[in-house]
Design a protein around this motif. Structure first.
Motif, short mmCIF file in Angstrom:
data_model
loop_
_atom_site.label_atom_id
_atom_site.label_comp_id
_atom_site.label_asym_id
_atom_site.label_seq_id
_atom_site.Cartn_x
_atom_site.Cartn_y
_atom_site.Cartn_z
N THR A 251 0.86 -1.18 0.00
CA THR A 251 0.00 0.00 0.00
C THR A 251 0.89 1.23 0.00
O THR A 251 1.86 1.30 0.77
CB THR A 251 -0.91 0.03 1.24
N GLN A 252 0.56 2.20 -0.86
CA GLN A 252 1.33 3.45 -0.90
C GLN A 252 0.38 4.63 -0.76
O GLN A 252 -0.59 4.76 -1.51
CB GLN A 252 2.14 3.55 -2.19
N GLU A 253 0.67 5.45 0.23
CA GLU A 253 -0.17 6.61 0.53
C GLU A 253 0.65 7.89 0.37
O GLU A 253 1.82 7.94 0.76
CB GLU A 253 -0.70 6.54 1.96
N ILE A 254 0.01 8.92 -0.18
CA ILE A 254 0.63 10.24 -0.25
C ILE A 254 0.02 11.10 0.85
O ILE A 254 -1.20 11.24 0.95
CB ILE A 254 0.42 10.88 -1.63
N VAL A 255 0.88 11.65 1.66
CA VAL A 255 0.47 12.45 2.81
C VAL A 255 0.94 13.89 2.59
O VAL A 255 2.07 14.13 2.17
CB VAL A 255 1.10 11.89 4.11
N ASP A 256 0.05 14.85 2.85
CA ASP A 256 0.43 16.25 2.65
C ASP A 256 1.21 16.78 3.85
O ASP A 256 1.47 16.04 4.82
CB ASP A 256 -0.79 17.11 2.34
N ALA A 257 1.59 18.05 3.79
CA ALA A 257 2.42 18.64 4.84
C ALA A 257 1.74 18.66 6.19
O ALA A 257 2.39 18.75 7.23
CB ALA A 257 2.85 20.05 4.44
N GLY A 258 0.41 18.58 6.19
CA GLY A 258 -0.32 18.55 7.44
C GLY A 258 -0.56 17.17 7.99
O GLY A 258 -1.21 17.00 9.03
N GLY A 259 -0.06 16.13 7.30
CA GLY A 259 -0.21 14.77 7.77
C GLY A 259 -1.46 14.06 7.26
O GLY A 259 -1.76 12.95 7.68
#
Length: 946
Positions: A251-259
């Protein structure tokens, strides 16, 4: 009874199996192991001074586990110096005229063998629960030629000083016990022609992974921006180090600067055979992405999770940015579709007082200083940088040329290039890979063209998203310059870039080195006998342009993407145009501390939109009244009016990318430059004649990172009116109280031979002439003060069981020499057991009575009354240690004396009115007090929180 033992065996085996399975199911740990190392200097060829390493009957290169001397797990390193990493022992050495010119005359290298090999040792506890995990030790950088052992097992040799390396230690470990890491570092041979330091100067990590895991630097995130969306291609390389097949999901998740998770993808029902490695890829669409750019360097994070039987066994985090880059042969460089003129600097990796062992926070300080003068690009000259430098560039918005160390086409050269790219390719700051710099022997011939063609093609097989460059300082129009995609010009004073562009219209180009001005910060008169150069922007000679002329050349040609100044910061070594006693370069826009030279304001004037006015020189010229002075003003204002003591000396119009100058007769007072735009005053700068120094001043520099573990302090002196004295040279002493310590001082003076470090001094004294004699028991004191004429050399008889039947007790006697010592010196005897039980006497005085053998030895802090300057006698009364097996080795080394003298107090002379102190946190949070004093000056008291 047999049933009992069978049950016990089953329980033990089941317990070990559970431990192995438990260890295998725990996920990734990336543990910093920088603290608690021991260090000592060895020797490149004298085995006695190199702790007898490599002298054993079996070589560690031939038989597994036979690391000997200081590489052996059992070696006694208690008398060695304690320190934390990163560490550079070169910066601790004195200066010497016979040392290397290019390395800043520090006394290391071939002429100084006693300081050219260093040993590091550390003991690490590994829990039993780690059995079943994949264990490795990773070094971010060791300069240079390092050999590593764990528990006496030879792991490998890394000759280069700049690339990180990692060793699998899984099968060598003592689970549930201590494990000894030993590292031998040899800097006898230089790698570059600039200061490179010595030692483990970057971080060291202990990595613990599930057998099924992401390999080191095992992800690659590539993005394409399509309108309002971005397409993310995320690859991950996994390895199954188990001896059975592994089945899993990704599984690959993209997380923004806010988490927040903003996009994800996955792959199910995958498998890897035992010991198999394979790359897997996913494609993720991200809506309305925030782009990484220079003003808003926005970063995302890719979180890769490996799931086996419903359990996460590995989580790997990758920071990345989304941006588009491309070069155009006629228009230069574009970031996110917008042309960006490259305003770059070249930099080596050392800093004042620290050498190359920089705290992570200092990278942010240095990048911020470059950004303040308008720089937007950084060239890693001429080697792979630290990971922390690239992280600072990612987070602060600085473009990067990432540079290879050594050009070539064999497996080692290409693999080193690959290691560099694999490690760094996810950094959005990097816009180009450099394959070489100034390869004079081959850059203008067919050999160079062939090598460059091969390397360039190889780079593109690993990463085709960035341009490949090469920095050329010789002739152009042949050799490497005819085949490289992105031609880097080093110094256009000797080159015709227009002609090259006409001949190769499709070739991309920029200036990889330009300017090369030389100046001493804050000095305005050439004094060549003293190795002093005035800080006016004047070209060195006809082979170089001045900073101003260089920038004008690039700014006027859109096909040139921009240029990189040589250099942003001064650095140790290469003190062109001088030799001894100059130990630093003169090239920087900033000195080695990060204090700006006047040329920095030229760049700030034309590299930023911020209204800028800067006047030089200072206005302290006692005894030179009415003598003419060259007054320069750097500014981006339209007009400048100069005033002396409020009397106008005329108004002049500023030329684009230029400067203004006046000839002014010196009169004490105030010289002021006023800048105008549209006829209105917008900015001004003054220099004043100051009085005598009366007080010390301390200012804390800003570091662009939250909760730094260091504080950078700027020291100066002021007159009675509170004016900083720009030409002061007072010596300042420093004291720190609280949970912190001073780690560096500097002043940026190229000719300063003051100590960079103030460290404890350690002398290790061995026991000589060890002899033995059989005695009746360890309470037999008859032999303590007698002559040893009828004794025999110690351990001349084998310590067999038969020996033990004949000799129930034995006396050993030896001597050791002590030089005179002061009251500050602490003397410790680190004893290694010579018997099952023993008593110890020094000069007839009892030190220990009937103590049992200790596996890790005993230590005794000795009172001065026990010892004397000159020859001392030591006696051990012991029951002998005996062999159980014929191959056993009985200890024959009684240990050593350590004389530890505390460091001298930290101090530094001001240079052109400034000095720098760097303070580092040592414990938990708390208030730190700094006191700075100087003769005849009011001290400064300064408090910080770390």
């Amino acid at each position: 009874m047999k049933i009992f033992f069978r049950l016990l065996l089953i329980i033990v085996c089941f317990s070990n199996l559970v431990q192995a399975q438990t260890g295998a199911e725990i996920g990734r740990e990336h543990l910093l192991i920088d603290t608690g190392w021991r260090f000592a200097l060895g020797h490149p060829f004298d085995t006695q001074k190199d702790f007898q390493n490599g002298t054993g009957y079996f070589s560690y290169l031939a038989k597994t586990g036979y690391g000997d001397g200081a590489a052996a797990a059992s070696f006694d390193d208690r008398s060695w110096r304690k320190l934390n990493l990163p560490h550079d022992w070169a910066v601790e050495q004195p200066f010497n005229e016979k040392a290397s010119f290019s390395h800043g005359f520090k006394a290391i290298g071939r002429n100084f063998p006693d300081a050219s090999v260093g040993w590091y040792r550390k003991s690490v506890f590994i829990p039993k629960g780690d059995l079943g995990r994949k264990m490795s030790i990773a070094f971010d950088g060791v300069f240079r030629n390092s050999i590593v052992w764990v528990n006496g097992h030879y792991l490998g040799n890394e000759p280069g000083g700049y690339l990180g390396f990692e060793y699998d230690i899984t099968d060598y470990l003592n689970y549930g016990g201590e494990n000894v890491i030993a590292v031998r570092v040899d800097v006898t041979m230089e790698e570059g022609w600039f200061y490179e330091g010595a030692g483990i100067y970057r971080h060291v990590w202990l990595n613990k992974n599930n057998p099924l895991h992401v390999v080191p630097n095992g992800t690659f995130v590539q993005s394409k921006v399509n309108g309002e969306n971005a397409s993310i291609a995320a690859s991950v390389t996994l390895k199954n180090d188990a001896l059975t097949i592994g089945e899993f999901n990704i599984t690959q998740e993209i997380v923004d600067a806010g988490g927040k998770v903003v996009a994800s993808a996955g792959i199910d029902r995958l498998s890897l055979k035992a010991l198999q490695e394979q790359e897997f890829s996913t494609n993720i669409t991200l809506n309305n992405p925030k782009l990484w750019d220079l003003e808003h360097p926005y970063l995302y994070q890719l979180i890769t999770k490996i799931n086996t039987r419903g359990q996460i066994v590995d989580t790997y985090k990758t920071s990345f940015g989304i941006r588009t880059i491309h070069f155009d042969a006629n228009k230069g460089f574009f970031l996110n579709g917008k042309r960006v003129q490259i305003k770059g600097t070249n930099n080596h990796q050392d800093h004042a007082g620290l050498g190359v062992a920089l705290p992570d926070e200092l990278q942010y300080f240095r990048i911020s200083k470059l950004k303040e003068l308008g720089s937007n690009a950084y060239r890693c000259s001429h080697n792979p940088p630290t990971v922390e430098l690239l992280e600072a560039c990612d987070r602060l918005g600085m473009l990067v040329i990432d540079e290879n160390r050594l050009m070539g086409i064999n497996d080692q050269h290409l693999n080193d290039m690959k290691r560099l790219i694999i490690r760094d390719r996810n950094h959005p700051s990097i816009i180009s890979w450099s394959i070489c710099n100034e390869e004079w022997n081959i850059e203008g011939n067919i050999t160079g063209a062939r090598i460059a063609t091969t390397m360039q093609a190889y780079v593109k097989t690993i990463d085709s998203s960035r341009a490949v460059t090469a920095a050329i300082s010789g002739g152009i129009g042949n050799g490497i310059s005819t085949v490289i995609d992105l031609l880097g010009y080093n110094y256009v004073a000797t080159k015709n870039t227009d002609k090259q562009h006409q001949k190769f219209p499709a070739q991309l180009s920029w200036g990889t080195e330009e300017g090369s001005t030389v100046a001493s910060r804050g000095l305005y008169v050439d004094n060549r006998p003293k190795n002093e150069l005035a800080a006016y922007d004047v070209k060195q000679n006809d082979n170089f342009l001045s900073l101003e002329d260089g920038w004008k050349h690039y700014a006027a040609r859109p096909y040139l993407a921009g240029m990189f100044i040589w250099t942003g910061f001064d650095y140790r070594g290469e003190p062109t145009p001088f030799g001894w006693p100059s130990v630093l370069s003169y090239f920087g826009m900033l000195d080695l501390c990060g204090f700006p030279k006047d040329s920095a304001w030229y760049l700030k004037s034309w590299w930023t939109e911020q209204p800028t006015v800067h006047i030089l020189p200072h206005w302290n010229w006692p005894g030179e009244e009415n003598q003419a002075k060259d007054v320069w003003v750097y500014s981006n204002c339209e007009e400048i009016e100069l005033f002396l003591n409020k009397r106008s000396l005329g108004k002049k119009r500023m030329e684009t990318n230029g400067h203004l100058s006046w000839t002014v007769k010196y009169t004490p007072g105030v010289l002021e430059a006023v800048g105008f735009k549209n006829g209105k005053k917008v900015q001004s700068d003054t220099v004043k004649t100051t009085g005598k120094p009366t007080q010390v001043s301390v200012i804390q520099e800003k570091i662009a990172i939250e909760n730094p573990n260091i504080a950078i302090l700027r020291l100066a002196v002021k007159d009675a009116s509170g004016n900083r004295i720009p030409d002061a040279v007072n010596e300042i002493n420093f004291e720190v109280n609280g949970p912190a310590k001073i780690i560096a001082v500097g002043n940026g003076n190229p000719t300063s031979l003051e100590a960079d470090q103030f460290i404890e001094e350690i002398a290790v004294i061995k026991i000589n002439n060890l002899q033995e004699k059989a005695i009746s028991g360890i309470n037999d004191l008859n032999e303590i003060t007698k002559s040893t004429q009828d004794w025999q050399a110690a351990f001349s008889q084998d310590r067999t069981q038969d020996f033990g039947k004949k000799v129930k007790a034995i006396a050993y006697q030896g001597d050791f020499d002590l030089a005179e010592w002061n009251d500050q010196t602490k003397i410790t005897f680190f004893y290694k057991s010579l018997g099952k039980e023993q008593s110890i006497y020094i000069n007839g005085k009892k030190i220990a009575s009937a103590i049992s053998a200790a596996e890790k030895g005993n230590s005794f802090v000795l009172d001065r009354s026990v010892l004397k300057a000159g020859k001392n006698n030591i006696t051990f009364l012991a029951t002998p240690l005996l062999k159980v097996n014929s191959w056993d080795v009985v200890n024959a080394d009684p240990g050593a004396f350590q004389l530890l003298t505390p460091p001298a107090k930290w101090k530094r002379k001001l240079f052109s009115g400034l000095a720098q102190v760097i303070v580092q946190k040592t414990a938990g949070k708390g208030e730190v007090s700094i006191k700075a004093t100087g003769d005849g000056l009011k001290p400064a008291f300064f408090k910080i929180k770390l």
